[in-house]
Design a protein around this motif. Structure first.
Motif, PDB file in Angstrom:
ATOM      1  N   GLU A  99      11.761 -61.699   9.864  1.00  0.00           N
ATOM      2  CA  GLU A  99      12.693 -62.684   9.316  1.00  0.00           C
ATOM      3  C   GLU A  99      12.611 -62.723   7.793  1.00  0.00           C
ATOM      4  O   GLU A  99      13.627 -62.894   7.107  1.00  0.00           O
ATOM      5  CB  GLU A  99      12.373 -64.071   9.892  1.00  0.00           C
ATOM      6  N   GLN A 100      11.411 -62.550   7.257  1.00  0.00           N
ATOM      7  CA  GLN A 100      11.278 -62.525   5.801  1.00  0.00           C
ATOM      8  C   GLN A 100      12.036 -61.345   5.203  1.00  0.00           C
ATOM      9  O   GLN A 100      12.693 -61.476   4.160  1.00  0.00           O
ATOM     10  CB  GLN A 100       9.807 -62.449   5.394  1.00  0.00           C
ATOM     11  N   ASN A 101      11.968 -60.186   5.846  1.00  0.00           N
ATOM     12  CA  ASN A 101      12.715 -59.018   5.359  1.00  0.00           C
ATOM     13  C   ASN A 101      14.214 -59.303   5.331  1.00  0.00           C
ATOM     14  O   ASN A 101      14.913 -58.907   4.386  1.00  0.00           O
ATOM     15  CB  ASN A 101      12.421 -57.807   6.244  1.00  0.00           C
ATOM     16  N   ARG A 102      14.701 -59.989   6.355  1.00  0.00           N
ATOM     17  CA  ARG A 102      16.124 -60.319   6.391  1.00  0.00           C
ATOM     18  C   ARG A 102      16.485 -61.266   5.250  1.00  0.00           C
ATOM     19  O   ARG A 102      17.507 -61.082   4.563  1.00  0.00           O
ATOM     20  CB  ARG A 102      16.476 -60.956   7.735  1.00  0.00           C
ATOM     21  N   GLN A 103      15.663 -62.278   5.016  1.00  0.00           N
ATOM     22  CA  GLN A 103      15.951 -63.236   3.953  1.00  0.00           C
ATOM     23  C   GLN A 103      15.838 -62.594   2.572  1.00  0.00           C
ATOM     24  O   GLN A 103      16.627 -62.915   1.666  1.00  0.00           O
ATOM     25  CB  GLN A 103      14.996 -64.427   4.065  1.00  0.00           C
ATOM     26  N   ILE A 104      14.892 -61.687   2.409  1.00  0.00           N
ATOM     27  CA  ILE A 104      14.741 -61.015   1.119  1.00  0.00           C
ATOM     28  C   ILE A 104      15.956 -60.127   0.841  1.00  0.00           C
ATOM     29  O   ILE A 104      16.433 -60.032  -0.304  1.00  0.00           O
ATOM     30  CB  ILE A 104      13.438 -60.196   1.092  1.00  0.00           C
ATOM     31  N   ASN A 105      16.479 -59.461   1.859  1.00  0.00           N
ATOM     32  CA  ASN A 105      17.694 -58.662   1.671  1.00  0.00           C
ATOM     33  C   ASN A 105      18.865 -59.544   1.255  1.00  0.00           C
ATOM     34  O   ASN A 105      19.681 -59.152   0.407  1.00  0.00           O
ATOM     35  CB  ASN A 105      18.022 -57.918   2.963  1.00  0.00           C
ATOM     36  N   GLU A 106      18.944 -60.722   1.845  1.00  0.00           N
ATOM     37  CA  GLU A 106      19.998 -61.664   1.467  1.00  0.00           C
ATOM     38  C   GLU A 106      19.810 -62.133   0.028  1.00  0.00           C
ATOM     39  O   GLU A 106      20.781 -62.244  -0.737  1.00  0.00           O
ATOM     40  CB  GLU A 106      19.981 -62.860   2.419  1.00  0.00           C
ATOM     41  N   LEU A 107      18.558 -62.386  -0.354  1.00  0.00           N
ATOM     42  CA  LEU A 107      18.279 -62.805  -1.723  1.00  0.00           C
ATOM     43  C   LEU A 107      18.589 -61.692  -2.717  1.00  0.00           C
ATOM     44  O   LEU A 107      19.176 -61.928  -3.782  1.00  0.00           O
ATOM     45  CB  LEU A 107      16.812 -63.227  -1.839  1.00  0.00           C
ATOM     46  N   ARG A 108      18.238 -60.468  -2.369  1.00  0.00           N
ATOM     47  CA  ARG A 108      18.504 -59.337  -3.261  1.00  0.00           C
ATOM     48  C   ARG A 108      20.004 -59.136  -3.467  1.00  0.00           C
ATOM     49  O   ARG A 108      20.464 -58.831  -4.566  1.00  0.00           O
ATOM     50  CB  ARG A 108      17.871 -58.067  -2.686  1.00  0.00           C
TER      51      ARG A 108
END
Length: 331
Positions: free
Chosen positions: A124-133
């Protein structure tokens, strides 16, 4: 009389197969043949072969990159599947047996359950980081960016809750870092990262900073370092005290009721000291959590977004380093 003089055939008739060739006469009158079209066709054929070879090389390189990427992903997937399989095996075992066996199974189940939950948290963190990027790259508004940053920060709070619950079942599993990759474990401190080291990493990543921000980051780094030193000294004192407690009764002979009582008393004292490990872990996680929160108060929204991306990329490189180390060729 029949003409017996030798005849010289000077016909310039062209064979149909040679229609693409050009003919001419030299100074002596002999026929000279030129094959320009043949040379051009040979050059064209060579060019086509070169282009075809280059295309084949590019395709082979592309497939090689895809195979390497798929292999790394397969390693991560296999690790997760193995963890889930071990959890299912533990749950399928009979619940009977002695108290110690039941306790061991409870600890093992708690550790495996945490590993599975942490893997989900990481996904889930990877998904949120992609959204943030994506939000940073697209120059989203401060309001939109603040929402994404808040989600990532709240997600960090979740992992501290997971660790606190897992420490009650098996504090050694969390402190040892067996839920992380080998490269991450090299830099672990009391079950996690050092806040002061993360702040050092971000100082160079977030330039330019105002003088007030630099002072705030410096003060936060110093206070984090002091708290880490105090906790480290406490852990060293605990280990020394525990070692002395276990060593005091090592020379006693077994057999008498007094020695048995002494032994049980020493074990009870050692167990009480081990119970403080959970407190040290909780304090270390509180320090990490408070450092992240204070960092967001010092930085702007966009600086906070860049800081979260830098932290994530740092730990992602450590995980990738572990995967490459495991997959390295061995002689």
């Amino acid at each position: 009389m029949p003409d017996r003089s030798p005849r010289t055939d000077t016909s310039t008739d062209v064979d149909p197969e040679d229609k693409n060739q050009r003919f001419d006469r030299d100074q002596s009158g002999a026929v000279v043949m030129f094959s320009d079209s043949s040379d051009r066709s040979k050059e064209k054929s060579l060019d086509q072969k070169t282009l075809r070879r280059l295309a084949q090389n590019r395709e082979a390189a592309r497939k090689s990159r895809l195979r390497k990427k798929a292999y790394v992903q397969q390693l991560e997937s296999s690790r997760l599947k193995l963890t889930q399989l071990e959890q299912e095996v533990q749950q399928a075992r009979p619940q009977g047996g002695s108290t110690s066996t039941a306790g061991d199974q409870s600890h093992a189940t708690g550790a495996l359950a945490f590993d599975v939950e942490y893997a989900r948290w990481l996904e889930e963190q990877n998904r949120q980081i992609n959204e943030l990027r994506a939000a940073v790259s697209s120059h989203a508004s401060d309001t939109e960016l603040q929402t994404v940053v808040g989600n990532v920060t709240a997600h960090f709070d979740e992992v501290f809750k997971l660790k606190g619950a897992a420490a009650k079942a098996d504090v050694f599993h969390i402190l040892s870092g067996m839920w992380k990759t080998p490269a991450e474990r090299c830099f672990m401190w009391i079950g996690g990262f050092r806040s002061s080291e993360i702040l050092k990493l971000l100082t160079n990543q977030l330039e330019p900073l105002t003088e007030q921000q630099l002072a705030g980051i410096y003060n936060l780094q110093q206070s984090s370092q002091q708290a880490e030193d105090a906790l480290s000294q406490g852990m060293e004192a605990l280990q020394q005290s525990l070692s002395e407690t276990l060593a005091n009764g090592s020379s006693s002979t077994s057999g008498s009721s007094g020695n048995v009582a002494n032994y049980m008393g020493q074990m009870a004292m050692a167990m009480g000291k081990l119970g403080t490990l959970e407190s040290f872990l909780r304090q270390a996680d509180n320090l990490r959590q408070q450092t992240l929160q204070q960092m967001h108060r010092i930085l702007t929204t966009r600086q906070s977004a860049r800081a979260l991306l830098a932290i994530h990329d740092y730990f992602s490189r450590l995980r990738a380093l572990s995967s490459l180390w495991v997959a390295r060729p061995r002689e």
